[in-house]
Design an enzyme around this catalytic site. Structure first.
Site, PDB file in Angstrom:
ATOM      1  N   CYS A 176      34.918  40.134  48.061  1.00  0.00           N
ATOM      2  CA  CYS A 176      34.271  39.018  47.348  1.00  0.00           C
ATOM      3  C   CYS A 176      35.017  37.710  47.587  1.00  0.00           C
ATOM      4  CB  CYS A 176      34.269  39.263  45.840  1.00  0.00           C
ATOM      5  SG  CYS A 176      33.601  40.825  45.333  1.00  0.00           S
ATOM      6  N   ASP A 177      36.334  37.750  47.471  1.00  0.00           N
ATOM      7  CA  ASP A 177      37.098  36.506  47.356  1.00  0.00           C
ATOM      8  C   ASP A 177      37.897  36.135  48.598  1.00  0.00           C
ATOM      9  OD1 ASP A 177      36.128  36.608  44.783  1.00  0.00           O
ATOM     10  OD2 ASP A 177      37.908  37.610  43.997  1.00  0.00           O
ATOM     11  N   CYS A 179      39.267  42.083  44.576  1.00  0.00           N
ATOM     12  CA  CYS A 179      38.155  42.315  45.489  1.00  0.00           C
ATOM     13  C   CYS A 179      38.262  41.410  46.717  1.00  0.00           C
ATOM     14  CB  CYS A 179      36.834  42.067  44.755  1.00  0.00           C
ATOM     15  SG  CYS A 179      35.399  42.259  45.827  1.00  0.00           S
TER      16      CYS A 179
END
Ligand code: NAP
Length: 583
Positions: A410-411, A407
């Site tokens: 997200c990261d 992701c």
């Protein structure tokens, strides 16, 4: 418009006046947009008791975030007289009393609760911030009965830290889990949301390489969003637990569902008692574009429906940085698009997040057993989407959440200014590569063939951004040192040459694995790669069971998922009225 000429010798006076006016208008200027202010005013009508926000900053440390935090909280106080904001400098008496070290830090009603935001409530975290104000004001955690019971048994202190990033749609859910626990047991639980990108040093202490990342009593408890009851039970026991299906209960009719509330997390315990079976017309599994659209169409057709989502609403689309091919939107964040669809769906249909269907039984009616209760319906739509496909190479599991990520949204923030490799050659891989490049990561794409599968438009963007591609190459191992990735071993599939590439992050975007296990277990025919086979009406081989979206394979676009969701719901409606299998 004609302006008055300035009077003779009045220049200085006017300048003084306009500086004063400018200062006054700056002071009155809002930080929160008009639309959001209107929405917040509505939400704050539910505030019960006064909530005090204490904002702590230290000049010269995270200054832009300090400003955002102070302005945001002051604006909230202007929107409701139930919210009071106090601004402090780190080093003052209050900061010592509450042990505040990082700038900015925001405490919620600190005399009563030990709940704090370390970092500005920007991005997705704005949602959990507002939710927390409401929760604190009502002094009600909103936890399920089971969670409350489990927490009542807690007899030791717990210090919970949830590391988050601004674009992670999963993070607010885990933050709310922790804050609910702290509201329920203020005597024993301290909960903190740590904005990782502003507090990288703190994130490094706990090896945070992906979010949400939850640390309890200085030990990592979990990586990723957990269902509330699992989080609570693990918090109490500090042991890993598995979900168990609820047993079918007595056969009782439920008199309609209540109007859905609009909380970040759905609270269903009070709507459908634990010991009952919920009777509906249509059960829809999955809260992605297909499931939500099916809900809209079904309910509008008059079918009493329920959408059950095992995690959070939005499916994989919510994790897509940008969507540029959904008609009506030239360019929209995947999360934003899904929020719009979900808001519309909630006007019609009840959606239960965090509710995982563990077993399906097909009899006279169709029963779905979840981790909470049983639903009995006339028909079922499976719109469970797909999960990330794994490379299945050594090191992938070990470094997952520590540099291996599926992701980018997200990261990605953890890799600003770092070298990362991105594996894959499809639309997702190219979208993620552009996103990471835009964040300031040094991206190299690794693709197993000599041609990209992605759309031409995305390929052109990759070329324009000069993102390098290593062709005809596969990753064979991910390795590292001291829990951090240091490189990958790759093999050229043509020359068979093996190389070691230095990298600090490995993003994997190699397609999807359909979530079709349950379907397979009840005898639904699966095709190539476990995708569910459907006809033009989205009917499966089992009468009264339909499938829609990514789980059916095909071109797997958002636009086709919503189309299949609508088709499945309309087929269900027409078949319930006119059962073709009885003819
Ligand atoms: P995809 O289209 O299936 O592409 C997967 C990519 O990963 C392919 O390039 C494939 O290589 C490669 N791959 C697969 N298994 C691999 C392995 N074991 N090792 C190395 N490489 C591997 O998947 P996706 O990109 O996630 O897209 C999924 C669906 O969502 C597609 O239908 C796509 O169109 C849609 N989508 C659309 C958009 C958009 O339109 N903006 C954005 C994201 C996703 P080969 O090419 O050699 O097979």
């Amino acid at each position: 418009m004609v302006l008055d000429k300035p009077k003779k010798n009045s220049g200085k006076k006017i300048a003084k006046k306009s500086t004063r006016a400018k200062k006054r208008s700056e002071k009155n200027a809002w930080f929160i947009s008009l639309d959001s202010r209107n929405a917040l005013k509505e939400r704050f009508k539910d505030l019960k008791d006064q909530v005090q926000l204490d904002v702590f900053t230290r000049k010269g440390e995270n200054d832009p975030y300090n400003t955002v935090s102070v302005q945001f909280c002051l604006d909230l106080s202007r929107l409701s007289n139930k919210i009071r904001t106090k601004v402090h400098s780190i080093g003052d008496e209050s900061s010592k009393r509450y042990d505040v070290e990082y700038s900015p830090t925001i405490l919620f009603e600190p005399e009563k609760y030990n709940i704090r935001f370390t970092g500005a409530p920007i991005g997705e975290e704005g949602r959990s911030f507002i939710e927390t104000i409401l929760m604190v004001s009502s002094s009600e955690s909103g936890l399920s009965k089971r969670s409350k019971k489990a927490l009542a048994a807690l007899d030791e202190k717990r210090d919970v830290m949830v590391f988050v990033s601004p674009d992670c749609p999963y993070c607010p859910g885990q933050v709310i889990n922790a804050f609910r626990a702290a509201v329920e047991r203020p005597d024993l639980i301290r909960a903190e949301c740590v904005e990782s990108t502003e507090n990288m040093d703190l994130a490094k202490v706990y090896d945070v390489g992906g979010v949400p990342h939850t640390v309890v009593n200085h030990t990592t408890l979990s990586r990723g969003l957990q269902p509330e009851e699992i989080f609570i039970r693990e918090l109490v026991t500090m042991e890993h637990l598995e979900l168990e299906p609820t047993q079918p209960a007595e056969d009782l009719d439920i008199e309609g569902f209540e109007e859905p509330d609009r909380d970040v997390r759905r609270r269903v315990e009070d709507q459908i008692p634990d010991d009952k079976v919920a009777e509906v017309d249509l059960i829809i599994l999955g809260g992605g574009p297909a499931g939500l659209t099916a809900g809209i169409y079904a309910q509008r057709s008059g079918l009493k429906s329920i959408v059950l989502e095992k995690s959070i609403i939005g499916g994989l689309v919510a994790l897509t940085p940008v969507v540029e091919n959904y008609p009506g939107f030239t360019n929209i964040a995947g999360k934003k698009l899904m929020d719009l669809i979900a808001t519309q769906a909630r006007n019609y249909v009840q959606i239960h997040e965090d509710e995982d269907v563990i077993e399906i039984k097909v009899g006279k009616k169709i029963e779905a057993y979840t981790n909470r209760r049983t639903y009995r319906g006339l028909a079922l739509i499976i719109a469970t989407g797909a999960g990330y496909k794994k490379l299945n190479v050594p090191g992938e599991e070990k470094y997952s959440g520590r540099g291996v990520s599926y992701c980018a949204t997200c990261d990605g923030y953890f890799f600003k200014g770092k070298n990362v490799v991105l594996v894959g050659g499809g639309n997702s891989a190219m979208t993620d590569a552009l996103y990471l490049n835009n964040l300031g990561a040094d991206v190299t794409i690794i693709h197993r063939r000599d041609k990209l599968r992605a759309q031409k438009y995305l390929q052109d963007s990759i070329e324009r951004e000069k993102i390098p591609v290593i062709w005809n190459t596969v990753v064979e191992e991910i390795f590292g040192k001291d829990k951090l990735i240091t490189g990958v071993r790759v093999r050229d599939v043509k020359t068979k040459k093996i190389k070691h590439l230095k990298t600090e992050g490995v993003f994997i975007a190699i397609g999807e694995d359909p979530n079709s296990k349950l379907a397979g277990e009840i005898g639904i025919t699966l095709g190539d790669g476990r995708f569910i086979n459907v006809d033009r009406g989205c009917r499966t081989n089992i009468p009264r069971i339909y499938a829609a979206g990514d789980v059916t394979g095909g071109v797997r676009q958002i636009v086709t998922a919503v189309s299949e969701g609508a088709t499945a719901a309309l087929s269900a409606f027409s078949d319930i009225a006119n059962p073709y299998w009885l003819k």
